[in-house]
Design a protein around this motif. Structure first.
Motif, PDB file in Angstrom:
ATOM      1  N   TYR A  81       6.218   2.144   2.719  1.00  0.00           N
ATOM      2  CA  TYR A  81       6.929   2.226   3.753  1.00  0.00           C
ATOM      3  C   TYR A  81       7.923   1.183   4.514  1.00  0.00           C
ATOM      4  O   TYR A  81       8.694   1.286   4.592  1.00  0.00           O
ATOM      5  CB  TYR A  81       6.674   3.502   3.919  1.00  0.00           C
ATOM      6  N   CYS A  82       6.798   0.531   5.037  1.00  0.00           N
ATOM      7  CA  CYS A  82       7.333  -0.623   5.132  1.00  0.00           C
ATOM      8  C   CYS A  82       7.587  -1.751   4.328  1.00  0.00           C
ATOM      9  O   CYS A  82       8.292  -2.971   4.694  1.00  0.00           O
ATOM     10  CB  CYS A  82       6.378  -1.452   6.424  1.00  0.00           C
TER      11      CYS A  82
ATOM     12  N   ARG B 133       1.076  -0.579   8.995  1.00  0.00           N
ATOM     13  CA  ARG B 133      -0.128   0.140   9.197  1.00  0.00           C
ATOM     14  C   ARG B 133      -1.500   0.254   8.155  1.00  0.00           C
ATOM     15  O   ARG B 133      -2.033   0.200   8.619  1.00  0.00           O
ATOM     16  CB  ARG B 133       0.454   1.842   9.611  1.00  0.00           C
TER      17      ARG B 133
ATOM     18  N   GLN C 181       0.887  -1.333   0.009  1.00  0.00           N
ATOM     19  CA  GLN C 181      -0.228  -0.018   0.073  1.00  0.00           C
ATOM     20  C   GLN C 181       1.124   1.060  -0.112  1.00  0.00           C
ATOM     21  O   GLN C 181       1.300   1.792  -1.226  1.00  0.00           O
ATOM     22  CB  GLN C 181      -1.037  -0.204   0.797  1.00  0.00           C
ATOM     23  N   CYS C 182       1.145   2.017   0.857  1.00  0.00           N
ATOM     24  CA  CYS C 182       1.984   3.039   0.848  1.00  0.00           C
ATOM     25  C   CYS C 182       3.248   1.934   1.033  1.00  0.00           C
ATOM     26  O   CYS C 182       3.906   3.807   0.784  1.00  0.00           O
ATOM     27  CB  CYS C 182       1.775   3.945   2.215  1.00  0.00           C
TER      28      CYS C 182
ATOM     29  N   THR D 113      -1.452  -2.150   5.557  1.00  0.00           N
ATOM     30  CA  THR D 113      -2.059  -3.800   5.083  1.00  0.00           C
ATOM     31  C   THR D 113      -2.950  -4.594   5.902  1.00  0.00           C
ATOM     32  O   THR D 113      -3.764  -5.626   5.816  1.00  0.00           O
ATOM     33  CB  THR D 113      -1.259  -4.561   4.515  1.00  0.00           C
TER      34      THR D 113
HETATM   35  S1  FES Z   1       1.857  -0.689   3.589  1.00  0.00           S
HETATM   36 FE1  FES Z   1       2.160   1.183   4.444  1.00  0.00          FE
HETATM   37  S2  FES Z   1       2.877   0.816   5.810  1.00  0.00           S
HETATM   38 FE2  FES Z   1       2.941  -1.099   5.189  1.00  0.00          FE
END
Ligand code: FES
Ligand code: FES
Lengths: 176, 758
Positions: A108-109, A142, A105-106, A144
């Motif tokens: 970043y992780c 945060r 998703q975002c 998925t």
């Molecule tokens: S994809 Fe956004 S924190 Fe894991």
């Protein structure tokens, strides 16, 4: 980044198969060296105290939090960051699986997640869901809810095991 | 339903995935410019105090320091959304621990931090107020003495520490209670939780001698950031350009300015690019967390389980500034009414100041707090009158063609379908499958936020398409969904489309990535653009093919008719030579939702647009010794209108539920005397992969009249029901109704000691 008044020491790192030389202060983290000295910003920064896992890299094949690893501890050692995972433009099966399973998703992780997953699969090529969850528990996501990430790791494991058995039956090559 | 479509309705990888899995995507924390300096803030150590003196000389002499900025460097006095009650730097008075007082610019972040720590502030402590109920007392310390002098939206009604008092009211609750066979009163409370995005807030700013600011940041709303910065810096908006980097999650926590205003002020002060990134401690103490609330509900029901009257009050603790709390106080009234038929209603929403960190608009602002109260009470009432909780809900829910509590006329209502599907999937018939095991259910409704969207869609001479949108991609995948809508209508492949986004100067206006609106509104703007592109393409092709326009159709990347055809690439090339290219500006604004204005007083949010309905069901087990709650199964049945990209719709549900489960079971920013006690990610407990249950998503598709292909907002709803669902399941498992979030093992164990029951 370190302050000018502090003595710096030379260190030589093997990052993604290439040698990098740099002078660092004793308290400089591997994360700061990767991101600020070498511009390898694929390794992410967040908590800086080993709580979130976004800074995970592989040090001699083992997943570590780069934010609490001192650069000077890494003298002569092999470091794999997310930038070094795809070979010659071809994505690693974990990267492909993360895309196909909708695990990003975002994002970043994700570099930390993928490298954590790689270190898991390197030692445990066929983990069950509980083992995957256990293996990823040190990296927070945060976005998925982890479900599609877990699915992606299981999917990649299957792909890699299949590739592995094909390689074994056709050649004696040892590409992972 | 998706069978008729080429693209929408089938899962498709997101457009930005490769950059994210290879580490090439440049996020706010990664962005850098040559010669860049670093900023840090000096923050208040006092919850409420007058600043007697500020000593910055020692800090200025620290190594590497290039500039120090204070309130004197900020042109505007106060800014804010509903009420202008925020200061960039505290000038004379601090109102919460962590409030910025000064900023330091230095060569490195470490040097800036060291210098910020060397700034000395002399305070004169004032009595503070931390409890929102105590803040209502007439003699309570005032967080803002001059509140009535601040500029504010005319709708808000201020008084004492109350920044707004909103009411949703109709019928006659006293008469309704008089007719009721049973009347129930309950009190619920929730705590402060953090959005928990993994990328801290970050920005880099430059200031040029011609007075222009450019800010690269991970904000969700580049246009709002541009306008707020212009207000603060007192320059025309055209002199501020905000460009979004890739964004590491937002969840509403990156809607308002985070560090952008500080780096802008600093960049001007030192004439160099300045970067600032928040630390985890700053995130946990001074970001924009979800408001804690206290809810009191009084509900009257008939003997056969029909709600006859409901009266309630929600106190929204906004912290030291009102922020979006004014909106939360209003929308919570709509959620507290619930998706229920209620003949007599009076809900009051109070937004209240305390000396704590300013709060914000975390995903579905007001949703989880208010829904926890209303749905926990529904279960308590069902038990007391001997009705199955599902049956009690079915007797009272809104149905097709109903008028909702705000007077809004509803069309098709999918709530019964959602409730039944969730109940069937969890195996509702067997609500207590074993000792210390139980199942719970909860439902709600939510909005698809309106606001306008514009896109420029351009066909390049090779037939590829550029979608240029002012909306940011915050991680949800919603812009991929919009691109799928564009591809479907334009007759091209999704992979033919590339996306340019979120630059307040270079992209068309968009109300932004908030309120579950991105795929809905940007998707619709894309559809509008295709209408124009089709006209342009057909007109051009008609001339070149010598075929009448009405004989031509656009499909599969070409215009064809009467046995002849011309590719979009050809047309685009031709129009580059003769007409400025094949390009259109598509716009969309959601049609207004009508409501009964007589029912709302001082409400700044009055309707739920293209409302979605949803139900969650869970099975939990409770450890009778430790009180620990384990989630055995979790089901979501959500009306998404139409699932444009099902895999990412599921992704929204899975991620949203997990945030809701965090709030339900473990997350809490713990305050004592105005100070946060757990400002790190070990003591602030977000779910890990081991804590997370598997979520089963059931996508209900009851199309919205105005959404692209019927789609509704998807992103916020999943976070709403988990606290209520878990509370109800815990009650079914062990008989304890925990009325205060989070439902920690400690609270359950304590309740079990008082009344053990398996
Ligand atoms: S994809 Fe956004 S924190 Fe894991
Ligand atoms: S940044 Fe290293 S673990 Fe969080």
């Amino acid at each position: 980044m370190s302050q000018h008044s502090v003595t710096r020491y030379p260190v030589s790192l093997q990052i993604n198969g290439e040698r990098y030389d740099v002078d660092v202060a004793p308290d400089t983290s591997l994360l700061d060296v990767l991101r600020d000295e070498f511009g390898l910003t694929g390794t992410k920064a967040n908590c800086l105290e080993a709580e979130c896992g976004v800074c995970t890299v592989l040090l001699d094949g083992k997943a570590v939090n780069a934010c609490i690893t001192l650069a000077l501890q890494c003298q002569g050692r092999q470091i794999l960051t997310i930038e070094g995972l795809a070979h010659g433009g071809e994505l690693h099966p974990l990267q492909t699986a993360f895309i196909e399973c909708g695990a990003v998703q975002c994002g970043y992780c994700i570099p930390g997640m993928i490298l954590t997953a790689k270190s898991l699969l390197d030692t445990q090529p066929d983990p069950d869901e509980a083992a995957i969850r256990e293996g990823l528990a040190g990296t927070l996501c945060r976005c998925t809810g982890y479900q599609k990430i877990v699915d992606a790791v299981a999917h990649a494991a299957r792909q890699m095991n299949q590739q592995q058995s094909q390689i074994k039956t056709t050649t004696t090559g040892d590409r992972q | 339903m998706s069978a008729n479509y080429r693209i929408v309705g089938k899962s498709h990888p997101r457009f930005d995935a490769v950059g994210k899995v290879t580490g090439k995507a440049i996020y706010g924390t990664d962005f850098a410019l040559p010669g860049m300096l670093h900023g840090k803030l000096c923050r208040s150590s006092q919850a409420n105090a007058r600043i007697k003196a500020l000593h910055v000389d020692a800090a200025r002499r620290m190594p590497g320091v290039r500039a120090i900025v204070t309130a004197a460097d900020v042109p505007c006095e106060r800014y804010g959304s509903f009420i202008k009650d925020m200061e960039v730097f505290a000038a004379e008075r601090v109102r919460y621990i962590g409030q910025p007082i000064a900023g330091v610019v230095a060569r490195s972040a470490a040097e800036a931090e060291a210098a910020a720590a060397a700034i000395v502030v002399e305070y004169e402590a004032l009595p503070a107020v931390f409890d929102p109920e105590a803040a209502l007392a007439p003699d309570a310390p005032r967080v803002h003495e001059d509140l009535l002098q601040y500029k504010a939206m005319p709708t808000v009604r201020r008084e004492g520490n109350i920044s707004n008092r909103a009411r949703l009211i109709y019928g006659d609750v006293e008469a309704g209670f008089a007719r009721s066979d049973r009347i129930f009163t309950h009190r619920y409370s929730t705590c402060m939780v953090h959005p928990g995005y993994t990328e801290p807030r970050a920005a880099v700013a430059t200031w040029d001698s011609d007075g222009r600011y450019t800010v690269w940041s991970n904000t969700q709303l580049p246009f709002e950031a541009q306008n707020t910065l212009a207000d603060i810096l007192m320059v025309p908006a055209s002199q501020v350009r905000v460009i979004c980097t890739v964004i590491g999650g937002g969840f509403g926590g990156k809607l308002r300015l985070g560090v952008e205003h500080y780096v802008a002020v600093m960049a001007k002060a030192c004439g160099r690019p300045v970067k600032m990134v928040t630390s985890t401690e700053e995130e946990m103490t001074t970001a924009y967390p979800r408001q804690p609330v206290i809810v009191e509900l009084k509900t009257g029901v008939s003997a056969d389980g029909r709600i006859l009257a409901k009266q309630g009050r929600i106190i929204v603790d906004t912290g030291a500034t009102s922020g979006s709390g004014v909106g939360v106080g209003s929308s919570s009234a709509l959620i507290l009414a619930g998706p229920y038929r209620i003949p007599n209603l009076l809900i009051e929403g109070l937004a209240v100041y305390t000396n704590k960190t300013p709060t914000g608009s975390f995903r579905a602002p007001s949703g989880p707090q208010a829904n926890f109260a209303v749905e926990a009470q529904m279960d308590a009432i069902a038990e007391a009158i001997g009705l199955d909780p599902l049956e009690f809900r079915l007797r009272n829910i809104l149905r097709d063609g109903d008028v909702a509590p705000n007077g809004q006329q509803l069309g098709k209502v999918s709530l019964e379908e959602c409730l039944r599907k969730a109940a069937d999937a969890i195996g509702w018939a067997d609500r207590k499958p074993g000792p210390w095991r139980g199942k719970g259910i909860a439902c709600s409704w939510w909005t698809t936020t309106s606001g306008s969207s514009g896109v420029y869609v351009k066909v390049d001479p090779d037939g590829k398409v550029v979608m240029n949108t002012g909306c940011a991609e915050i991680g949800t995948g919603a812009l991929t969904g919009a691109a799928m809508v564009l591809a479907e209508d334009l007759g091209v492949a999704v992979d033919d489309i590339s996306i340019v986004s979120a630059d307040s100067t270079a992209t068309p206006f968009d109300y932004g990535a908030q309120g579950s609106r991105t795929a809905f509104a940007v998707g619709n703007a894309c559809r509008a653009a295709v209408v124009i592109l089709r006209q342009q393409a057909l007109a051009a092709a008609a001339k070149r093919l010598d075929v009448a326009e009405d004989k031509l159709t656009l499909a599969d990347g070409k215009v064809s008719g009467e046995g002849k055809s011309l590719s979009l690439a050809d047309i685009a090339r031709g129009l580059q030579l003769s007409g400025g290219g094949l390009i259109a500006h598509g716009t969309f604004i959601a049609p207004p939702t009508m409501y009964d204005a007589k029912r709302s007083e001082n409400m700044v949010i009055t309707t739920l647009n293209s409302p979605s309905f949803h139900a969650h069901a869970a099975e939990v087990s409770v450890d009778p010794q430790t009180g620990e709650v384990r989630i055995e199964d979790y089901v979501v049945a959500q009306d998404v209108g139409f699932a444009i990209n099902p895999i990412y719709v599921e992704g929204q549900i899975e991620g949203g539920v997990m945030q809701g489960l965090g709030q339900a079971l473990s997350e809490e920013i713990v305050y004592r005397d105005g100070r946060v006690l757990n400002a790190n990610l070990t003591d602030y407990k977000m779910p890990t992969a081991v804590d997370a249950p598997r979520i089963r998503s059931i996508l209900v598709e009851c199309p919205s009249e105005s959404g692209p292909f019927g789609a509704k907002g998807v992103g916020e709803p999943p976070v709403i029901e988990p606290p209520a669902t878990i509370a109800n399941a815990v009650a079914a498992a062990c008989g304890c109704r925990i009325a205060d979030l989070p439902i920690t093992a400690e609270k359950v164990a304590t309740a079990l000691q008082a009344s053990p029951r398996a």
